[in-house]
Design a protein around this motif. Structure first.
Motif, PDB file in Angstrom:
ATOM      1  N   ALA A 108      42.459  81.126  46.581  1.00 17.80           N
ATOM      2  CA  ALA A 108      43.696  81.721  47.091  1.00 17.80           C
ATOM      3  C   ALA A 108      44.204  82.772  46.117  1.00 17.80           C
ATOM      4  O   ALA A 108      44.096  82.611  44.896  1.00 17.80           O
ATOM      5  N   GLN A 109      44.754  83.853  46.657  1.00 21.79           N
ATOM      6  CA  GLN A 109      45.343  84.916  45.842  1.00 21.79           C
ATOM      7  C   GLN A 109      46.842  84.951  46.059  1.00 21.79           C
ATOM      8  O   GLN A 109      47.314  84.930  47.196  1.00 21.79           O
ATOM      9  N   THR A 110      47.595  85.002  44.949  1.00 20.37           N
ATOM     10  CA  THR A 110      49.051  85.061  45.005  1.00 20.37           C
ATOM     11  C   THR A 110      49.529  86.230  44.150  1.00 20.37           C
ATOM     12  O   THR A 110      49.033  86.435  43.043  1.00 20.37           O
ATOM     13  N   THR A 111      50.484  86.993  44.666  1.00 17.67           N
ATOM     14  CA  THR A 111      51.096  88.068  43.882  1.00 17.67           C
ATOM     15  C   THR A 111      52.178  87.472  43.000  1.00 17.67           C
ATOM     16  O   THR A 111      53.057  86.743  43.487  1.00 17.67           O
ATOM     17  N   VAL A 112      52.124  87.765  41.702  1.00 13.17           N
ATOM     18  CA  VAL A 112      53.094  87.205  40.754  1.00 13.17           C
ATOM     19  C   VAL A 112      53.636  88.327  39.865  1.00 13.17           C
ATOM     20  O   VAL A 112      53.088  89.430  39.816  1.00 13.17           O
ATOM     21  N   SER A 113      54.723  88.029  39.170  1.00 11.26           N
ATOM     22  CA  SER A 113      55.268  88.958  38.182  1.00 11.26           C
ATOM     23  C   SER A 113      55.802  88.157  37.004  1.00 11.26           C
ATOM     24  O   SER A 113      56.197  86.991  37.152  1.00 11.26           O
ATOM     25  N   PHE A 114      55.802  88.781  35.847  1.00 10.71           N
ATOM     26  CA  PHE A 114      56.305  88.134  34.640  1.00 10.71           C
ATOM     27  C   PHE A 114      56.722  89.210  33.651  1.00 10.71           C
ATOM     28  O   PHE A 114      56.395  90.390  33.799  1.00 10.71           O
ATOM     29  N   ASP A 115      57.463  88.807  32.638  1.00  8.46           N
ATOM     30  CA  ASP A 115      58.062  89.742  31.684  1.00  8.46           C
ATOM     31  C   ASP A 115      57.196  89.903  30.442  1.00  8.46           C
ATOM     32  O   ASP A 115      56.627  88.937  29.942  1.00  8.46           O
ATOM     33  N   SER A 116      57.092  91.136  29.963  1.00  5.52           N
ATOM     34  CA  SER A 116      56.404  91.417  28.702  1.00  5.52           C
ATOM     35  C   SER A 116      57.278  92.325  27.854  1.00  5.52           C
ATOM     36  O   SER A 116      57.348  93.534  28.099  1.00  5.52           O
ATOM     37  N   ALA A 117      57.985  91.748  26.889  1.00  4.40           N
ATOM     38  CA  ALA A 117      58.885  92.499  26.016  1.00  4.40           C
ATOM     39  C   ALA A 117      59.871  93.330  26.823  1.00  4.40           C
ATOM     40  O   ALA A 117      60.145  94.496  26.516  1.00  4.40           O
ATOM     41  N   GLY A 118      60.394  92.734  27.895  1.00  2.07           N
ATOM     42  CA  GLY A 118      61.393  93.392  28.705  1.00  2.07           C
ATOM     43  C   GLY A 118      60.851  94.247  29.833  1.00  2.07           C
ATOM     44  O   GLY A 118      61.620  94.822  30.609  1.00  2.07           O
ATOM     45  N   ILE A 119      59.527  94.343  29.949  1.00  6.79           N
ATOM     46  CA  ILE A 119      58.895  95.141  30.998  1.00  6.79           C
ATOM     47  C   ILE A 119      58.297  94.203  32.038  1.00  6.79           C
ATOM     48  O   ILE A 119      57.518  93.304  31.686  1.00  6.79           O
ATOM     49  N   PRO A 120      58.632  94.375  33.315  1.00  7.66           N
ATOM     50  CA  PRO A 120      58.037  93.511  34.347  1.00  7.66           C
ATOM     51  C   PRO A 120      56.584  93.886  34.605  1.00  7.66           C
ATOM     52  O   PRO A 120      56.268  95.054  34.836  1.00  7.66           O
ATOM     53  N   LEU A 121      55.699  92.892  34.552  1.00 14.27           N
ATOM     54  CA  LEU A 121      54.282  93.113  34.822  1.00 14.27           C
ATOM     55  C   LEU A 121      53.924  92.512  36.180  1.00 14.27           C
ATOM     56  O   LEU A 121      54.409  91.453  36.555  1.00 14.27           O
ATOM     57  N   ALA A 122      53.032  93.201  36.892  1.00 17.22           N
ATOM     58  CA  ALA A 122      52.554  92.747  38.199  1.00 17.22           C
ATOM     59  C   ALA A 122      51.173  92.143  38.045  1.00 17.22           C
ATOM     60  O   ALA A 122      50.308  92.694  37.352  1.00 17.22           O
ATOM     61  N   GLY A 123      50.951  91.011  38.710  1.00 16.90           N
ATOM     62  CA  GLY A 123      49.660  90.350  38.588  1.00 16.90           C
ATOM     63  C   GLY A 123      49.196  89.734  39.895  1.00 16.90           C
ATOM     64  O   GLY A 123      49.980  89.548  40.832  1.00 16.90           O
ATOM     65  N   HIS A 124      47.908  89.439  39.940  1.00 18.81           N
ATOM     66  CA  HIS A 124      47.320  88.653  41.015  1.00 18.81           C
ATOM     67  C   HIS A 124      46.792  87.361  40.410  1.00 18.81           C
ATOM     68  O   HIS A 124      45.993  87.392  39.464  1.00 18.81           O
ATOM     69  N   LEU A 125      47.262  86.248  40.940  1.00 20.70           N
ATOM     70  CA  LEU A 125      46.833  84.929  40.476  1.00 20.70           C
ATOM     71  C   LEU A 125      45.834  84.377  41.483  1.00 20.70           C
ATOM     72  O   LEU A 125      46.094  84.371  42.694  1.00 20.70           O
ATOM     73  N   TYR A 126      44.693  83.912  40.977  1.00 17.87           N
ATOM     74  CA  TYR A 126      43.656  83.337  41.832  1.00 17.87           C
ATOM     75  C   TYR A 126      43.495  81.861  41.475  1.00 17.87           C
ATOM     76  O   TYR A 126      43.399  81.503  40.289  1.00 17.87           O
ATOM     77  N   THR A 127      43.480  81.005  42.494  1.00 16.04           N
ATOM     78  CA  THR A 127      43.323  79.570  42.278  1.00 16.04           C
ATOM     79  C   THR A 127      42.110  79.061  43.053  1.00 16.04           C
ATOM     80  O   THR A 127      41.842  79.513  44.166  1.00 16.04           O
ATOM     81  N   PRO A 128      41.373  78.143  42.463  1.00 13.82           N
ATOM     82  CA  PRO A 128      40.160  77.622  43.120  1.00 13.82           C
ATOM     83  C   PRO A 128      40.483  76.857  44.396  1.00 13.82           C
ATOM     84  O   PRO A 128      41.572  76.297  44.553  1.00 13.82           O
ATOM     85  N   ASP A 129      39.507  76.824  45.286  1.00 15.27           N
ATOM     86  CA  ASP A 129      39.633  76.043  46.528  1.00 15.27           C
ATOM     87  C   ASP A 129      39.285  74.575  46.323  1.00 15.27           C
ATOM     88  O   ASP A 129      39.782  73.708  47.046  1.00 15.27           O
ATOM     89  N   THR A 130      38.439  74.321  45.349  1.00 21.20           N
ATOM     90  CA  THR A 130      37.978  72.950  45.141  1.00 21.20           C
ATOM     91  C   THR A 130      39.084  72.080  44.555  1.00 21.20           C
ATOM     92  O   THR A 130      39.890  72.550  43.743  1.00 21.20           O
ATOM     93  N   PRO A 131      39.159  70.797  44.937  1.00 23.77           N
ATOM     94  CA  PRO A 131      40.218  69.918  44.425  1.00 23.77           C
ATOM     95  C   PRO A 131      40.019  69.621  42.942  1.00 23.77           C
ATOM     96  O   PRO A 131      38.908  69.674  42.416  1.00 23.77           O
ATOM     97  N   ALA A 132      41.118  69.329  42.279  1.00 23.77           N
ATOM     98  CA  ALA A 132      41.072  68.985  40.854  1.00 23.77           C
ATOM     99  C   ALA A 132      41.880  67.720  40.621  1.00 23.77           C
ATOM    100  O   ALA A 132      42.849  67.439  41.328  1.00 23.77           O
ATOM    101  N   SER A 133      41.500  66.958  39.601  1.00 22.34           N
ATOM    102  CA  SER A 133      42.198  65.719  39.285  1.00 22.34           C
ATOM    103  C   SER A 133      43.468  65.956  38.472  1.00 22.34           C
ATOM    104  O   SER A 133      44.285  65.062  38.301  1.00 22.34           O
ATOM    105  N   GLY A 134      43.626  67.186  37.978  1.00 23.79           N
ATOM    106  CA  GLY A 134      44.792  67.528  37.185  1.00 23.79           C
ATOM    107  C   GLY A 134      44.923  69.027  37.085  1.00 23.79           C
ATOM    108  O   GLY A 134      44.274  69.769  37.833  1.00 23.79           O
ATOM    109  N   PRO A 135      45.761  69.530  36.170  1.00 23.25           N
ATOM    110  CA  PRO A 135      45.925  70.973  36.018  1.00 23.25           C
ATOM    111  C   PRO A 135      44.604  71.667  35.676  1.00 23.25           C
ATOM    112  O   PRO A 135      43.728  71.081  35.024  1.00 23.25           O
ATOM    113  N   TRP A 136      44.472  72.914  36.092  1.00 21.50           N
ATOM    114  CA  TRP A 136      43.244  73.675  35.888  1.00 21.50           C
ATOM    115  C   TRP A 136      43.199  74.344  34.519  1.00 21.50           C
ATOM    116  O   TRP A 136      44.234  74.718  33.964  1.00 21.50           O
ATOM    117  N   PRO A 137      42.004  74.552  33.965  1.00 23.19           N
ATOM    118  CA  PRO A 137      41.871  75.509  32.869  1.00 23.19           C
ATOM    119  C   PRO A 137      42.140  76.900  33.433  1.00 23.19           C
ATOM    120  O   PRO A 137      41.955  77.148  34.630  1.00 23.19           O
TER     121      PRO A 137
END
Length: 307
Positions: free
Chosen positions: A2-31
């Protein structure tokens, strides 16, 4: 995946990103991996390709646009600020640590071309990063000062500094400082200026092969004098004992920079050569990317999952 559009701050500057998450199930948080783009590039190009491929291998991945570039904020547009680029990587790590689906103790960096050197500098100063790998390592300050192959006449950079100084004075007077054009108009001109390496860069960024409307075709002139004093490899000895992998095409004219970084590293380190590949081949050619992804998967699995 899955692809998600995200944003976060870098020294006061907003950065735009694409977050990709696996489809396969996991037993806990991902690396997780932060994936940085080459100079003038954007997250929709090669960094996005690598981020997607590594998400398919079981990692949450974040590809982002550097400050002043792409969909991220910051003025002037097209500024290549080495110190800010390093900060952007650290800010991306900070963002990942806030996510419930990410294991904050299993975060790595992956830098491509210019981001290769910036990711090394960021890792040296940020102990939250547990492993770092690069593809087609290049250090922009060295490349501007010395040329892609390291043999550039020093007068070339001195002339660029002259123009950068004049641009700063023009801006101080309220005049348009102009910008530095990064690509010529034709492949033939690119060959004259930069040989086959120049042609390959032109073909990727300026033709349907890899071009993107937000990929920078010019740089703010103050980028140049910011590169005069910067050395992204200074922090490389601080990476150890954390592991370092560099993937380099055997035909890459920029390989000398990866070799220098390798020589400075103090911990576990490896250069993995991709037979037949050039610097730019590793941006998008499947036969070479497949080999790089296999190596990266083994590296990060070893050091972020089973290590």
């Amino acid at each position: 995946m899955a692809q998600t559009t995200v944003s976060f701050d870098s020294a006061g500057i907003p950065l735009a990103g694409h977050l990709y998450t696996p489809d396969t199930p996991a037993s806990g948080p991902w690396p997780a991996l932060v994936v940085g783009h080459p100079g003038t590039s954007v997250k929709e190009q090669t960094s996005g390709t690598y981020a997607q491929r590594m998400a398919e291998r079981g990692f949450v991945t974040l590809a982002f646009d550097a400050a002043y570039q792409g969909e991220s904020g910051g003025l002037p547009r097209g500024l290549e600020d080495p110190a800010q680029r390093v900060e952007d990587f650290k800010a991306a790590v900070s963002y990942l640590t806030t996510r419930d689906d990410v294991d904050a103790d299993r975060v790595g960096l992956l830098g491509i071309c210019a981001s290769g050197s910036y990711s090394l500098a960021a890792t040296g100063g940020d102990h939250r990063v547990k492993a770092v790998a690069t593809v087609s390592t290049a250090e922009p300050a060295r490349q501007f000062r010395l040329g892609a192959d390291g043999t550039q006449d020093p007068a070339v950079f001195q002339a660029l500094l002259d123009t950068a100084a004049a641009a700063r004075s023009a801006a101080a007077r309220g005049e348009d400082p102009g910008t530095m054009t990064m690509f010529p108009e034709t492949a033939e001109q690119a060959r004259t200026l930069g040989g086959q390496h120049g042609v390959e860069g032109f073909e990727y960024y300026c033709t349907p092969r890899g071009q993107h409307e937000r990929s920078a075709k010019t740089l703010a002139w103050e980028s140049i004098d910011r590169m005069a004093f910067h050395d992204a490899f200074f922090a490389v000895p601080l990476i150890g004992p954390r592991p370092l992998l560099q993937i380099i095409g055997e035909r890459a004219v920029t390989a000398w920079m990866a070799v220098e970084a390798h020589q400075r590293a103090t911990g576990p380190k490896e250069i993995h050569w991709i037979k037949g590949a050039s610097h730019v081949d590793l941006y998008d050619k499947k036969e070479y990317i497949d080999l790089a992804i296999d190596k990266l998967t083994y590296f990060y699995t070893t050091h972020l999952i089973t290590g």
